[in-house]
Design a protein around this motif. Structure first.
Motif, short mmCIF file in Angstrom:
data_model
loop_
_atom_site.label_atom_id
_atom_site.label_comp_id
_atom_site.label_asym_id
_atom_site.label_seq_id
_atom_site.Cartn_x
_atom_site.Cartn_y
_atom_site.Cartn_z
N GLN A 133 0.87 -1.18 0.00
CA GLN A 133 0.00 0.00 0.00
C GLN A 133 0.91 1.23 0.00
O GLN A 133 1.77 1.37 0.85
N THR B 6 0.54 8.09 -1.92
CA THR B 6 0.83 8.86 -3.14
C THR B 6 0.65 10.36 -2.93
O THR B 6 0.44 11.10 -3.86
N GLU C 112 -0.05 15.22 -11.98
CA GLU C 112 -1.02 14.37 -12.67
C GLU C 112 -0.56 12.93 -12.68
O GLU C 112 -1.34 11.99 -12.52
N SER D 199 -1.25 11.39 -9.37
CA SER D 199 -2.65 11.06 -9.21
C SER D 199 -3.00 9.82 -10.04
O SER D 199 -3.70 8.92 -9.58
N SER D 200 -2.44 9.75 -11.30
CA SER D 200 -2.71 8.59 -12.14
C SER D 200 -2.15 7.33 -11.52
O SER D 200 -2.77 6.26 -11.54
N GLY E 183 -1.67 6.80 -8.35
CA GLY E 183 -2.50 6.46 -7.20
C GLY E 183 -3.72 5.68 -7.66
O GLY E 183 -4.06 4.62 -7.10
N THR E 184 -4.38 6.18 -8.73
CA THR E 184 -5.57 5.50 -9.26
C THR E 184 -5.19 4.11 -9.76
O THR E 184 -5.90 3.13 -9.51
N LEU E 185 -4.03 4.07 -10.47
CA LEU E 185 -3.56 2.78 -11.00
C LEU E 185 -3.34 1.79 -9.87
O LEU E 185 -3.74 0.62 -9.95
N ASP F 179 -4.79 1.81 -6.88
CA ASP F 179 -6.11 1.40 -6.35
C ASP F 179 -6.74 0.33 -7.24
O ASP F 179 -7.26 -0.69 -6.76
N LYS F 180 -6.64 0.57 -8.57
CA LYS F 180 -7.27 -0.37 -9.50
C LYS F 180 -6.58 -1.72 -9.45
O LYS F 180 -7.23 -2.77 -9.49
N ARG G 29 -4.99 -2.97 -6.92
CA ARG G 29 -5.34 -3.66 -5.66
C ARG G 29 -6.74 -4.26 -5.77
O ARG G 29 -6.97 -5.39 -5.33
N GLU G 30 -7.67 -3.54 -6.40
CA GLU G 30 -9.03 -4.02 -6.57
C GLU G 30 -9.03 -5.29 -7.44
O GLU G 30 -9.69 -6.28 -7.13
#
Ligand code: GTP
Length: 565
Positions: A364, A367, A379, A382-383, A385-387, A389-390, A392-393
């Motif tokens: 974990q 970011t 940016e 942020s990308s 961080g989203t990547l 999260d995705k 991990r999901e």
């Protein structure tokens, strides 16, 4: 190994950055030094020119004053009684100017000793001239002495001036042209004055001009001709003194037409034995008047050259300051750029690299970024961080899917497919010393439980059995529900005693289990076991063996274990 490589590459990037910073600093310092030294030298030379020319101006001014004073002295010597007072006043005025300018010469330009000597030379010469304040010229020898002593005092000063000029030229060769021409102008003023002095006494005494004076006139004219020629050779001054040549020519014209013409006609009159057409006082006055433009000429030249040098110095200083400002701005920009790239781009990118490495390792990652980070890099944060999260999901989802594909949803034990796969792997580890043991277990008369107490109660029984099997299992054992009320366990164990004890413990535990029907009706269950063991064989063969043993247990009365050696 890979991690080490990444860490060292981050350190390398920072090392390269500091290396580039140092290189930029060194290069800009060299460039700055190179540019500055050129501008500094230009400014220094221009400033030197101003100072030196200013100094020279002071010294030359006194030379000019002395020439002028000589002319007034001649006028006084030759003036008739009624004009003595006026001529004396003009001479006094001229002497004040000479003394004032002499006093202005700094000690480092002409030594105090030299100045003292000049003044000492001047004092008796002036005293000799002063004899003519009250008396008119009677003895030509006394008058000639007075005039000659003034010339001697000027000569003494001129010697000092020549010495000083050569020192100037050694100090600042770039001022050679203007200084020599300024000196030539001073010399011209002096030479023209001396020319007239050769005729004063003969005219005043109405005697022929002596041969020595005629020769001095001829030498004087030659000297003047050389000086005119020298002054025509204009250097760069032609550009910043555009009217000077014209002024030079008109001065020459005036002197030729008035001064030289008067001298020439007096010489002719002297040689032909005619009486002089002009008296001495008038000659002195008119000749002095013909020299008037020489002072203006020298003033124009000196002021023009000085103005030019001051302007050049100002321009050079402006240029130097501009170079300094530009270099400071350039250096600041270069430093700013390096620090901007370091703090807002490079460091965040290295941090991004760390985060990406962490995400790959499944950690974990925080970011959060600094507000000062460049927008584009923000940016990216942020990308990433989203990547993360995705990813991990996705991982969570695929783990759930994998578990669902391997698990029996009712009991959470392995399903048949997973049991076959893991059981097969475990079987490969088996050996004669440590054979694999497969126990199949089937609940006795399970159909009647379903029929009597209902399907949900049957489910509870199955869940409880699974819990019991897990409770007795050891790490590494593979337990699965093969289907319906049939379970299986596979594990490696060196001897059958251990397996017998293990199976008996499970069997007894199942016997002790107490269940309730939908209305609290108590009941218990039993189970039958079929055991098989082996190594280096297929799982399906072992399953068939255990199934056969289970069949035997069922047929021989149930609630028993078959297949043990
Ligand atoms: N409650 C419940 N019953 C199940 C499940 N899967 C299979 N069964 C039932 O289990 C019973 C198995 O019965 P049988 O194969 O006749 O065996 P049995 O009654 O246990 O008799 P023996 O094995 O010979 O002792 C069937 O009635 C199935 O419907 C399940 O997931 N839940």
């Amino acid at each position: 190994m890979k991690k080490l490589k990444k860490a060292s590459s981050s350190a390398n990037v920072l090392r390269y950055l500091w290396g580039s910073t140092a290189a930029t600093l060194i290069l800009t310092s060299i460039l700055s030094w190179w540019l500055l030294s050129g501008s500094w030298a230009a400014w220094h030379s221009a400033r030197n020119n101003v100072i030196q020319f200013d100094n020279f101006y002071q010294v030359l001014l006194v030379s000019n004053d002395l020439a002028s004073e000589r002319a007034y002295a001649n006028e006084l010597v030759l003036s008739p009684q009624e004009k003595k007072a006026q001529a004396g006043a003009s001479l006094d005025n001229s002497r004040q100017i000479t003394d004032r300018d002499l006093a202005k010469i700094p000690a480092d330009l002409l030594s105090p000793a030299l100045l003292r000597s000049t003044i000492e030379q001047l004092k008796p010469a002036r005293n000799k001239v002063d004899q003519f304040r009250e008396v008119t010229l009677s003895d030509p020898v006394v008058a000639q002495r007075a005039i000659d002593s003034m010339v001697a005092a000027t000569d003494f000063y001129h010697e000092a001036l020549f010495r000083r000029t050569s020192e100037f030229l050694l100090l600042e060769p770039s001022a050679l042209g203007p200084i020599l021409r300024a000196q030539a102008l001073g010399e011209l003023r002096d030479a023209t004055g001396r020319l007239g002095a050769q005729l004063i006494i003969p005219v005043a005494t109405h005697t022929p001009i002596p041969l020595g004076n005629i020769e001095a006139l001829s030498r004087g004219k030659e000297r003047i001709a050389v000086l005119w020629w020298l002054l025509r050779t204009q250097g760069a001054e032609a550009h910043y003194l555009p009217g000077f040549m014209q002024q030079l020519e008109s001065t020459r014209d005036q002197f030729e037409k008035q001064g030289v013409a008067m001298i020439d006609s007096l010489v002719i009159e002297s040689e032909s034995g005619q009486p002089y057409s002009v008296d001495a006082a008038n000659f002195a006055l008119r000749y002095h008047a013909s020299l008037g433009s020489f002072n203006e000429l020298l003033d124009t030249y000196l002021a023009g050259v000085k103005k030019h040098y001051v302007y050049t110095e100002q321009q050079a200083l402006l240029h130097l300051m501009m170079v300094v400002v530009i270099l400071i701005v350039l250096n600041l920009l270069a430093m700013g750029l390096i620090f901007y790239v370091r703090s807002r781009v490079l460091r965040p990118i290295l941090r991004l690299n760390e985060i990406a490495t962490g995400i790959i390792a499944g950690k974990q990652q925080d970011t959060l970024m600094n507000d000062s980070t460049a927008e584009e890099v923000q940016e990216l944060f942020s990308s990433l961080g989203t990547l993360g999260d995705k990813l991990r999901e996705q991982t969570r989802l695929s783990k759930t899917l994998q578990r669902q594909s391997e698990e029996d949803p009712l009991t959470n034990l392995l399903n048949r497919r997973a049991f076959d796969a893991l059981g097969g792997n475990l079987l490969k580890l088996a050996s004669p010393q440590q054979p694999a043991w497969l126990i199949m277990m089937d609940v006795d008369h399970f159909k009647s439980i379903n029929d009597t107490w209902g399907h949900p109660t049957g489910d509870k029984v199955l869940v409880q059995l699974a819990t019991t099997l897990k409770k007795f299992s050891r790490p590494g054992d593979v337990i699965g529900r093969l289907g319906g009320e049939e379970f299986a366990m596979i594990f490696c164990s060196p001897g059958h005693e251990d397996v017998t004890g293990y199976t008996t413990r499970i069997q007894n535990e199942i016997r002790r289990l107490r269940f309730e029907g939908p209305k609290g009706e108590p009941f218990s269950i039993t189970a039958s076991f079929g055991v098989a063991s082996g190594w280096q064989q297929e799982l399906s063969d072992m399953l068939a063996q255990a199934d056969a043993a289970l069949y035997e247990a069922k047929n021989s009365g149930r609630d028993r274990v078959c297949g043990l050696p």
